[in-house]
Structure formats: C-alpha cells, structure tokens
Motif scaffolding. Structure first.
Motif, PDB file in Angstrom:
ATOM      1  N   GLY A   1      -6.096 -59.579  36.861  1.00 49.14           N
ATOM      2  CA  GLY A   1      -5.229 -58.439  37.108  1.00 49.14           C
ATOM      3  C   GLY A   1      -5.122 -57.538  35.895  1.00 49.14           C
ATOM      4  N   GLU A   2      -4.316 -56.500  36.061  1.00 47.16           N
ATOM      5  CA  GLU A   2      -4.037 -55.579  34.957  1.00 47.16           C
ATOM      6  C   GLU A   2      -2.537 -55.427  34.786  1.00 47.16           C
ATOM      7  N   VAL A   3      -2.132 -55.254  33.519  1.00 46.64           N
ATOM      8  CA  VAL A   3      -0.734 -55.080  33.158  1.00 46.64           C
ATOM      9  C   VAL A   3      -0.606 -53.756  32.421  1.00 46.64           C
TER      10      VAL A   3
ATOM     11  N   ASN B   1      10.977 -71.367  37.832  1.00 45.08           N
ATOM     12  CA  ASN B   1      11.721 -70.208  37.358  1.00 45.08           C
ATOM     13  C   ASN B   1      11.179 -69.617  36.068  1.00 45.08           C
ATOM     14  N   VAL B   2       9.945 -69.954  35.714  1.00 42.34           N
ATOM     15  CA  VAL B   2       9.346 -69.473  34.465  1.00 42.34           C
ATOM     16  C   VAL B   2       7.883 -69.090  34.706  1.00 42.34           C
ATOM     17  N   LEU B   3       7.508 -67.906  34.223  1.00 41.90           N
ATOM     18  CA  LEU B   3       6.114 -67.464  34.248  1.00 41.90           C
ATOM     19  C   LEU B   3       5.655 -67.194  32.826  1.00 41.90           C
ATOM     20  N   LYS B   4       4.387 -67.438  32.566  1.00 42.92           N
ATOM     21  CA  LYS B   4       3.761 -67.025  31.311  1.00 42.92           C
ATOM     22  C   LYS B   4       2.840 -65.862  31.645  1.00 42.92           C
ATOM     23  N   MET B   5       3.203 -64.684  31.162  1.00 43.85           N
ATOM     24  CA  MET B   5       2.457 -63.454  31.396  1.00 43.85           C
ATOM     25  C   MET B   5       1.615 -63.182  30.155  1.00 43.85           C
ATOM     26  N   ARG B   6       0.305 -63.120  30.325  1.00 41.59           N
ATOM     27  CA  ARG B   6      -0.585 -62.868  29.189  1.00 41.59           C
ATOM     28  C   ARG B   6      -1.315 -61.555  29.402  1.00 41.59           C
ATOM     29  N   GLY B   7      -1.242 -60.701  28.399  1.00 42.10           N
ATOM     30  CA  GLY B   7      -1.996 -59.465  28.378  1.00 42.10           C
ATOM     31  C   GLY B   7      -3.019 -59.535  27.260  1.00 42.10           C
ATOM     32  N   TYR B   8      -4.218 -59.022  27.515  1.00 42.63           N
ATOM     33  CA  TYR B   8      -5.267 -59.129  26.500  1.00 42.63           C
ATOM     34  C   TYR B   8      -6.300 -58.024  26.656  1.00 42.63           C
ATOM     35  N   VAL B   9      -7.084 -57.847  25.595  1.00 39.12           N
ATOM     36  CA  VAL B   9      -8.198 -56.902  25.600  1.00 39.12           C
ATOM     37  C   VAL B   9      -9.465 -57.727  25.447  1.00 39.12           C
ATOM     38  N   GLY B  10     -10.376 -57.579  26.378  1.00 39.64           N
ATOM     39  CA  GLY B  10     -11.642 -58.313  26.291  1.00 39.64           C
ATOM     40  C   GLY B  10     -11.511 -59.737  26.793  1.00 39.64           C
TER      41      GLY B  10
ATOM     42  N   LYS C   1      -9.233 -63.572  26.746  1.00 45.58           N
ATOM     43  CA  LYS C   1      -7.849 -64.057  26.676  1.00 45.58           C
ATOM     44  C   LYS C   1      -7.432 -64.469  25.275  1.00 45.58           C
ATOM     45  N   LEU C   2      -8.384 -64.897  24.461  1.00 40.41           N
ATOM     46  CA  LEU C   2      -8.072 -65.346  23.110  1.00 40.41           C
ATOM     47  C   LEU C   2      -7.361 -64.248  22.309  1.00 40.41           C
ATOM     48  N   PHE C   3      -7.733 -62.999  22.563  1.00 35.77           N
ATOM     49  CA  PHE C   3      -7.167 -61.876  21.831  1.00 35.77           C
ATOM     50  C   PHE C   3      -6.092 -61.203  22.673  1.00 35.77           C
ATOM     51  N   GLY C   4      -4.936 -61.801  22.700  1.00 35.43           N
ATOM     52  CA  GLY C   4      -3.866 -61.248  23.517  1.00 35.43           C
ATOM     53  C   GLY C   4      -2.507 -61.759  23.087  1.00 35.43           C
TER      54      GLY C   4
END
Length: 129
Positions: A84-86, A105-114, A116-119
């Motif tokens: 997806g995109e954020v 009741n908990v989510l881990k939202m990860r945003g990254y470029v390229g 996942k390691l860089f986010g």
C-alpha cells in the motif's frame, strides 16, 4: 480470505503522533484509510488543518479531515497488509507502506522508501467507542 485476523484492521485508529484518528475499512480486496478527526492547527488560530505541504499546489487548501491517506493495502495473511501507500500530511510525501496487527487493538504502521529496511514504524491504537 480465510484468515480471521484480516478484519482486525477495520475500525478507527489513533495515530502514533496522537494527533489524528484514521478510519480503516476494506473495499473489495484492499484496505484504505481516511482521516476522520485531527487536532486543530495551533498556527492557524485553532482552525481546521489543511494540506499545506502537498506537492500539488492546487491541493494545498484541502482540509485534512476526510482525506484518504492509506490506499491499496493487500492482505498477505497472518494479520499483515502490504503493497500500500501512506500519505504523510506532515511532510507532503507519499511512502510505500505495510500494516501489521500486533493484537486486537494495536497496529504497526510502517512507511518506507524503496525497501522496508529504510523506513519508520508507528504504533497505532484502536479508538474504543
């Protein structure tokens, strides 16, 4: 879609910065999310916040409330949504994203470029109504 954890993503979530509520829903086979509440803008005399950092100048007066900021997340199993995109209204940038359920009741939202390691990961908490 047999995994029962799939539906755990639906609901209203308090963002990691605790300045917005995002309602996540499933449309077809993708999860999407829109801002349904935001803290008022301290710099603008307590008025509603606008998308003033959007790279598209024609959208810089659009209200952030009711804006879609999560798009295209596909369920991959075991409580994980990928591809997806954020959109981050605090920077005006759009990132690749993933969402992982860390309990009901908990989510881990990860945003990254390229990759996942860089986010950056934020913990979102369900808003109990």
């Amino acid at each position: 879609m047999s995994d029962l954890q799939q539906k755990n993503i639906e609901g209203i979530w308090l963002t990691g910065l605790e300045d917005a509520h995002v309602e996540i829903s499933i449309e077809g086979d993708v999860a999407v999310g829109k801002i349904v509440w935001m803290l008022r803008d301290k710099e603008e005399d307590g008025g509603p916040r606008i998308d003033k950092l959007n790279p598209d100048a024609s959208k810089r007066e659009v209200l952030l409330e009711n804006m879609n900021i999560l798009t295209g997340f596909k369920y991959k199993g075991k409580g994980t949504w990928e591809d997806g995109e954020v959109y981050d209204p605090d920077s005006g940038k759009t990132y690749s994203g993933s969402i992982t359920s860390a309990g009901p009741n908990v989510l881990k939202m990860r945003g990254y470029v390229g990759i996942k390691l860089f986010g950056r990961t934020e913990v979102w908490k369900r808003v109990i109504q």
